[in-house]
Scaffold this motif. Structure first.
Motif, PDB file in Angstrom:
ATOM      1  N   VAL A   1      14.096   3.071   0.953  1.00 49.98           N
ATOM      2  CA  VAL A   1      12.792   2.426   0.866  1.00 49.98           C
ATOM      3  C   VAL A   1      12.262   2.215   2.281  1.00 49.98           C
ATOM      4  O   VAL A   1      12.886   1.530   3.093  1.00 49.98           O
ATOM      5  CB  VAL A   1      12.860   1.077   0.129  1.00 49.98           C
ATOM      6  CG1 VAL A   1      11.467   0.458   0.025  1.00 49.98           C
ATOM      7  CG2 VAL A   1      13.461   1.258  -1.258  1.00 49.98           C
ATOM      8  N   ALA A   2      11.128   2.820   2.578  1.00 48.45           N
ATOM      9  CA  ALA A   2      10.479   2.654   3.881  1.00 48.45           C
ATOM     10  C   ALA A   2       9.551   1.454   3.816  1.00 48.45           C
ATOM     11  O   ALA A   2       8.523   1.487   3.143  1.00 48.45           O
ATOM     12  CB  ALA A   2       9.701   3.909   4.252  1.00 48.45           C
ATOM     13  N   ALA A   3       9.943   0.389   4.495  1.00 46.91           N
ATOM     14  CA  ALA A   3       9.118  -0.808   4.599  1.00 46.91           C
ATOM     15  C   ALA A   3       8.949  -1.137   6.077  1.00 46.91           C
ATOM     16  O   ALA A   3       9.000  -2.296   6.482  1.00 46.91           O
ATOM     17  CB  ALA A   3       9.771  -1.970   3.847  1.00 46.91           C
ATOM     18  N   ASP A   4       8.759  -0.084   6.873  1.00 49.18           N
ATOM     19  CA  ASP A   4       8.760  -0.215   8.330  1.00 49.18           C
ATOM     20  C   ASP A   4       7.363  -0.299   8.936  1.00 49.18           C
ATOM     21  O   ASP A   4       7.132   0.132  10.060  1.00 49.18           O
ATOM     22  CB  ASP A   4       9.563   0.911   8.980  1.00 49.18           C
ATOM     23  CG  ASP A   4       9.148   2.307   8.521  1.00 49.18           C
ATOM     24  OD1 ASP A   4       8.571   2.431   7.430  1.00 49.18           O
ATOM     25  OD2 ASP A   4       9.414   3.275   9.246  1.00 49.18           O
ATOM     26  N   GLY A   5       6.428  -0.857   8.196  1.00 49.71           N
ATOM     27  CA  GLY A   5       5.154  -1.236   8.775  1.00 49.71           C
ATOM     28  C   GLY A   5       4.067  -0.190   8.753  1.00 49.71           C
ATOM     29  O   GLY A   5       4.255   0.946   8.299  1.00 49.71           O
ATOM     30  N   ALA A   6       2.911  -0.595   9.280  1.00 48.03           N
ATOM     31  CA  ALA A   6       1.709   0.229   9.219  1.00 48.03           C
ATOM     32  C   ALA A   6       1.862   1.553   9.945  1.00 48.03           C
ATOM     33  O   ALA A   6       1.266   2.562   9.550  1.00 48.03           O
ATOM     34  CB  ALA A   6       0.523  -0.549   9.795  1.00 48.03           C
ATOM     35  N   ASN A   7       2.646   1.588  10.994  1.00 48.89           N
ATOM     36  CA  ASN A   7       2.870   2.825  11.741  1.00 48.89           C
ATOM     37  C   ASN A   7       4.231   3.423  11.402  1.00 48.89           C
ATOM     38  O   ASN A   7       4.949   3.911  12.272  1.00 48.89           O
ATOM     39  CB  ASN A   7       2.759   2.551  13.246  1.00 48.89           C
ATOM     40  CG  ASN A   7       1.392   2.037  13.637  1.00 48.89           C
ATOM     41  OD1 ASN A   7       0.378   2.606  13.242  1.00 48.89           O
ATOM     42  ND2 ASN A   7       1.343   0.952  14.389  1.00 48.89           N
ATOM     43  N   SER A   8       4.567   3.389  10.137  1.00 47.88           N
ATOM     44  CA  SER A   8       5.882   3.783   9.625  1.00 47.88           C
ATOM     45  C   SER A   8       6.357   5.139  10.150  1.00 47.88           C
ATOM     46  O   SER A   8       5.701   6.166   9.952  1.00 47.88           O
ATOM     47  CB  SER A   8       5.835   3.815   8.093  1.00 47.88           C
ATOM     48  OG  SER A   8       6.987   4.415   7.555  1.00 47.88           O
TER      49      SER A   8
ATOM     50  N   VAL B  32       9.239   6.419   9.099  1.00 53.49           N
ATOM     51  CA  VAL B  32       9.838   7.089   7.944  1.00 53.49           C
ATOM     52  C   VAL B  32       8.772   7.788   7.111  1.00 53.49           C
ATOM     53  O   VAL B  32       8.993   8.888   6.603  1.00 53.49           O
ATOM     54  CB  VAL B  32      10.633   6.085   7.094  1.00 53.49           C
ATOM     55  CG1 VAL B  32      11.183   6.759   5.833  1.00 53.49           C
ATOM     56  CG2 VAL B  32      11.774   5.489   7.907  1.00 53.49           C
ATOM     57  N   ARG B  33       7.605   7.158   6.967  1.00 50.12           N
ATOM     58  CA  ARG B  33       6.510   7.816   6.239  1.00 50.12           C
ATOM     59  C   ARG B  33       6.188   9.161   6.867  1.00 50.12           C
ATOM     60  O   ARG B  33       5.963  10.159   6.169  1.00 50.12           O
ATOM     61  CB  ARG B  33       5.278   6.921   6.235  1.00 50.12           C
ATOM     62  CG  ARG B  33       4.105   7.488   5.434  1.00 50.12           C
ATOM     63  CD  ARG B  33       2.879   6.593   5.534  1.00 50.12           C
ATOM     64  NE  ARG B  33       2.387   6.508   6.901  1.00 50.12           N
ATOM     65  CZ  ARG B  33       2.073   5.378   7.518  1.00 50.12           C
ATOM     66  NH1 ARG B  33       2.194   4.226   6.905  1.00 50.12           N
ATOM     67  NH2 ARG B  33       1.630   5.397   8.767  1.00 50.12           N
ATOM     68  N   GLY B  34       6.161   9.213   8.188  1.00 45.25           N
ATOM     69  CA  GLY B  34       5.921  10.480   8.876  1.00 45.25           C
ATOM     70  C   GLY B  34       7.023  11.483   8.631  1.00 45.25           C
ATOM     71  O   GLY B  34       6.758  12.678   8.439  1.00 45.25           O
ATOM     72  N   MET B  35       8.277  11.027   8.620  1.00 39.78           N
ATOM     73  CA  MET B  35       9.399  11.933   8.365  1.00 39.78           C
ATOM     74  C   MET B  35       9.356  12.500   6.951  1.00 39.78           C
ATOM     75  O   MET B  35       9.790  13.625   6.711  1.00 39.78           O
ATOM     76  CB  MET B  35      10.723  11.193   8.580  1.00 39.78           C
ATOM     77  CG  MET B  35      10.971  10.787  10.024  1.00 39.78           C
ATOM     78  SD  MET B  35      12.455   9.767  10.179  1.00 39.78           S
ATOM     79  CE  MET B  35      12.320   9.243  11.889  1.00 39.78           C
TER      80      MET B  35
END
Length: 674
Positions: A182-189, A191-194
Motif C-alpha cells: 500500500v503506497a501511502a507516501d504522500g502527494a509526491n509518492s 511508489v505511485r511513479g514506480m
C-alpha cells in the motif's frame, strides 16, 4: 521503531495518518504489517488539522492509547476548545480591522448533531496526531512495526508476491517481501511513479510558502476574536494565518509565491519576520520561527488505485486543494475501507475479488471530493475578488514569469518586475479609499449568503454511499445471482458522477440505510443478562448494560466479520438462525437485535453457537432510522457501511431458516465472501 521483518503480509509505505491508521486497523484485525517511512523522525511541521465526524468515528474504534481510552477520546481531549477555532476571520491583520467572519459550526453542540454522530469534529494538527497513532502502533500484538529512514528504491511484482527494496540515509539497502503493498507516501509518492500510475486533474493551482512559528503572546491579543483561519489582506502581505493552537501560540502563515522567479531562498528568516509582523499587526510581538517550507496546490486523482497487488491510498491517490478539509480525512477513510478487505482476503474469509471494490468505492469518493474542494476553493476566491484582487491576474502573472521572453531576461530583473507587480496588487486591495463602501457591502453579501469558503460538509463527510456497480454491496434484498454479478461492471468516473448527484452545497444530511451508506447512529444500551462474548467490541459491551452506547459500537474492530442487525418481528428468529447456520461454515457473522423500549420481552434468545447482543433503543428513533420493518434486517460491513438490507417483508413472506440462509448467501456472494 523496529527492524523490518524479512517478509510481511502487508507492507505500507508512508508513516503519515493514512499509513499509520491502516497499520493499526490491520493489527486490530490480526494482520501483520510493516510501515516504511523515508524520514528519519516524525515531522514537527503542522500540516492538516481538521478532523471530521467520520474520521472521528473511525478513531472511536482504534484502541491502544496508554490511558486505555480510544484514539477518538484522546484526540477530542487534545483538541482546543471549539470556541477557539469555530470561525474564519477576514481582516486587515490578525489583530487589526475585521472585514467579516464566518462561524462554521453553528449548531455543532446541539442535540441534532448528537443524533447524527457519536463523535464531534476536532481540530488537531497532523504533527500532534501522528505521535498518537505511533503510540497506538506500539501496542500492536501481531508483530507489526514502523521503520523510519527507509526510502523505497524499487518495487517488483512477481505473481501474487511483491518485493520492496529500500535504502537508508547511510546507503544500506535491504528488501522485504509481501503479499500486498500500500503506497501511502504522500502527494509526491515515489511508489505511485514506480507503479506507473498517472494523475489527472488540475496541477500547480497555486504555490505557497508555509511559515511555522510560535507566538505565545498572541493569545491575549486575539481574545474575543479567536479563529481557525485569519485571511489577511493589506498592502504589505496577503496571507492565511492558520491557528493550530492559539493557547500555545502555534501558527502557520501561508504566503503565495511565484516560482521560478521566487524560491524558498527569497524567504529568509528576516523576510519571514517582516511578513509575519505585517500579518499579525503587532510590531512588538515575540516570535520563534520554527521552519519554512514550500507547498503546491493540486486537484488531481490517480488513474488507478490498484495495480496488481499494490494499492494507492491517501495523498498518493488524490491531491485536493485545502478547501473543506478533505485531504487527511479522505486518506484515513481510504485506510478504513481497505483494512477489512485485506484482512478478509488474507484470512480466507473472502475471495481476492473483494479487493477490486476498493478502487471502485474510494476513487469515486476521491473524484467527488476533488470536484467539491475545487468548487469550494472557487467560492473562497470571491472574497479577494471583492477586495480588488483578481486571481486571474495572479495566474497571468505566473504565466508571464514562466514565459519564454521572461526566461531570456536576467533573473534579477524578472524578480524586480514581479515584486513591483505584487506590491501594486496589494496596495490596490482592501476596503480603504474611494471603493470602501462598495467593497464592504460586497463582502457583507458574501458572508451573509454563505457563498464563501466552507469547512464542514456533513452530507459529503458522512453521506457518501457505495451504491455503485462494482462496490462490495448487494443492492436488492432478493437479488438473483445475475443481479449480484452485474455489480462488477461500471467505472469510478460514473460512480463519482452518481455521488456528485447526491451532493449539493449546503444540503442537509439525512441518515439512511440504503446499501452502501453509513450505518445510522442511534443511542442504545445493552439489556441486562444479554451480554455478548463474541469479539472485542461486543465483549467490551459486557459491562455496558444500561450505559448509553452507539449503534456504531456494535461493530467489531477486531474481526472482519459482518454484523447482522435484526428487529423484533416474527422473522427475527429465522435471520438469527440463518446467520448461525452460515457462521458454522465460515465464522463471519455477528448478530445484534435492537428492540423498542416497550418490547424487551420479544427478544430472540441467543443460539448456543452464535451469541446475540440484545439492545434497546433509548431514543425511539431507531425504528425510523433503520428504514426496514420489524421483520427486516440489515447486514453491515466491518467498516460500518450497509452491505445489504431486507427492507420490507409481508407477513406471508417471512422466510424459513433455509430461505433466510439462501438470501444471506446471495448477499455474501456480492461481497465476495466465501
Amino acid at each position: 521503531m523496529m527492524t523490518a521483518a524479512a517478509n510481511a503480509p502487508v507492507v505500507i509505505v508512508g508513516a503519515g495518518p493514512t499509513g499509520l491508521t491502516l497499520s493499526k486497523l490491520l493489527s486490530q484485525l490480526g494482520v501483520q504489517s510493516v510501515v516504511l517511512e523515508r524520514a528519519q523522525t516524525v515531522t514537527k511541521h503542522p500540516q492538516a488539522h481538521f478532523i471530521n465526524n467520520r474520521t472521528m468515528e473511525i478513531f472511536r474504534h482504534i484502541q491502544g492509547m496508554p490511558d486505555g481510552r480510544s484514539l477518538a477520546a484522546n484526540v477530542a481531549a487534545s483538541s482546543p476548545p471549539l470556541e477557539e477555532w469555530r470561525k474564519f476571520i477576514y481582516c486587515e491583520s490578525a489583530t487589526g480591522s475585521i472585514l467579516g467572519e464566518v462561524d462554521h459550526f453553528k449548531g455543532q453542540e446541539t442535540p441534532r448533531m448528537a443524533q447524527i454522530s457519536p463523535e464531534p469534529v476536532a481540530h488537531l494538527s497532523q504533527h500532534r496526531l501522528v505521535p498518537m497513532l505511533l503510540s497506538c502502533a506500539a501496542s500492536n500484538t501481531v508483530g507489526s512495526s514502523v521503520v523510519f529512514d527507509r526510502t523505497v528504491t524499487d518495487v517488483r511484482q512477481t505473481g501474487d508476491n511483491i518485493t520492496v527494496t529500500t535504502r537508508t540515509s547511510q546507503g544500506e539497502t535491504s528488501s522485504i517481501g509481501c503479499r500486498y503493498l500500500v503506497a501511502a507516501d504522500g502527494a509526491n509518492s515515489r511508489v505511485r511513479g514506480m507503479l506507473g500510475v498517472p494523475l489527472r486533474g488540475k496541477s500547480n493551482m497555486q504555490h505557497l510558502v508555509n511559515i511555522h512559528f510560535l507566538a505565545p503572546g498572541l493569545k491575549s491579543r486575539l481574545r474575543g476574536r479567536e479563529a481557525m483561519l485569519y485571511f489577511v489582506f493589506n498592502s504589505s502581505v496577503i496571507s492565511v494565518l492558520v491557528a493550530h493552537d492559539i493557547s500555545s501560540g502555534e501558527f502557520v502563515a501561508q504566503v503565495p509565491y511565484f516560482p521560478p522567479a521566487q524560491s524558498i531562498a527569497d524567504f529568509s528568516p528576516a523576510r519571514c519576520r517582516e511578513l509575519l509582523l505585517a500579518a499579525i499587526g503587532e510590531p512588538g510581538i515575540d516570535m520563534d520561527l520554527k521552519s519554512v517550507r514550500t507547498w503546491t496546490m493540486h486537484a488531481e486523482v490517480a488513474d488507478s488505485f490498484q495495480v496488481g497487488n499494490a494499492f494507492l491510498a491517501g495523498d498518493a491517490a488524490h491531491r485536493f486543494p485545502p478547501a473543506g478539509g478533505f485531504g487527511m480525512n479522505t486518506g484515513i477513510q481510504d485506510a478504513h475501507n481497505l483494512a477489512w478487505k485485506l484482512a478478509a482476503v488474507l484470512q480466507g474469509r473472502a475471495h481476492p475479488g473483494l479487493l477490486s471494490s476498493y478502487e471502485v468505492e474510494r476513487r469515486a469518493v476521491a473524484l467527488a471530493n476533488t470536484a467539491l474542494s475545487v468548487s469550494n476553493w472557487e467560492q473562497a476566491l470571491r472574497v479577494p475578488k471583492a477586495l480588488g484582487l483578481d486571481p486571474q491576474a495572479a495566474d497571468l502573472l505566473q504565466a508571464a514569469v514562466l514565459s519564454r521572453p521572461a526566461s531570456l531576461l536576467p533573473q534579477g530583473l524578472v524578480r524586480s518586475a514581479l515584486d513591483m507587480s505584487l506590491s501594486l496588487g496589494r496596495a490596490a486591495a482592501g476596503v480603504r479609499g474611494p471603493l470602501r463602501a462598495w467593497r464592504k457591502k460586497a463582502l457583507q453579501r458574501i458572508f451573509e449568503s454563505g457563498d464563501s469558503l466552507r469547512l464542514q460538509f456533513l452530507l459529503e463527510d458522512l453521506g457518501f454511499c457505495y451504491n455503485m456497480p462494482g462496490a462490495a454491496v448487494c443492492l436488492s434484498q432478493g437479488a438473483s445471482d445475475s443481479e449480484a454479478s452485474a455489480q462488477s461492471a461500471g467505472s469510478a468516473d460514473s460512480a463519482a458522477q452518481n455521488l456528485r448527484s447526491q451532493q449539493g452545497r449546503g444540503l442537509e444530511y439525512v441518515q439512511i440505510t440504503e446499501p452502501g451508506s453509513r450505518l445510522p447512529h442511534c443511542d442504545i444500551s445493552i439489556l441486562p443478562g444479554q451480554r455478548s462474548s463474541h469479539g472485542q467490541a461486543l465483549a467490551s459491551l459486557a459491562n455496558a448494560s444500561h450505559e448509553v452506547i452507539s449503534t456504531h459500537d456494535l461493530l467489531d474492530p477486531s474481526s472482519a466479520s459482518l454484523l447482522l442487525i435484526i428487529g423484533r418481528g416474527a422473522a427475527a428468529a429465522a435471520w438469527a438462525a440463518a446467520a448461525q447456520e452460515l457462521d458454522r461454515e465460515s465464522r463471519i457473522f455477528k448478530v445484534a437485535q435492537i428492540l423498542d423500549t416497550t418490547t424487551p420481552e420479544e427478544e430472540v434468545k441467543a443460539p448456543a453457537h452464535l451469541p446475540i447482543a440484545v439492545a434497546e433503543d433509548l431514543t425511539g428513533r431507531w425504528k425510523t432510522l433503520r428504514e426496514v420493518d420489524d421483520d427486516g434486517a440489515l447486514l453491515v460491513r466491518p467498516d460500518g457501511h450497509i452491505a445489504w438490507r431486507a427492507k420490507k417483508l409481508e407477513r406471508s413472506e417471512v422466510p424459513s431458516t433455509t430461505a433466510a440462509a439462501d438470501i444471506l448467501r446471495t448477499a455474501l456472494k456480492a461481497l465476495h465472501y466465501k
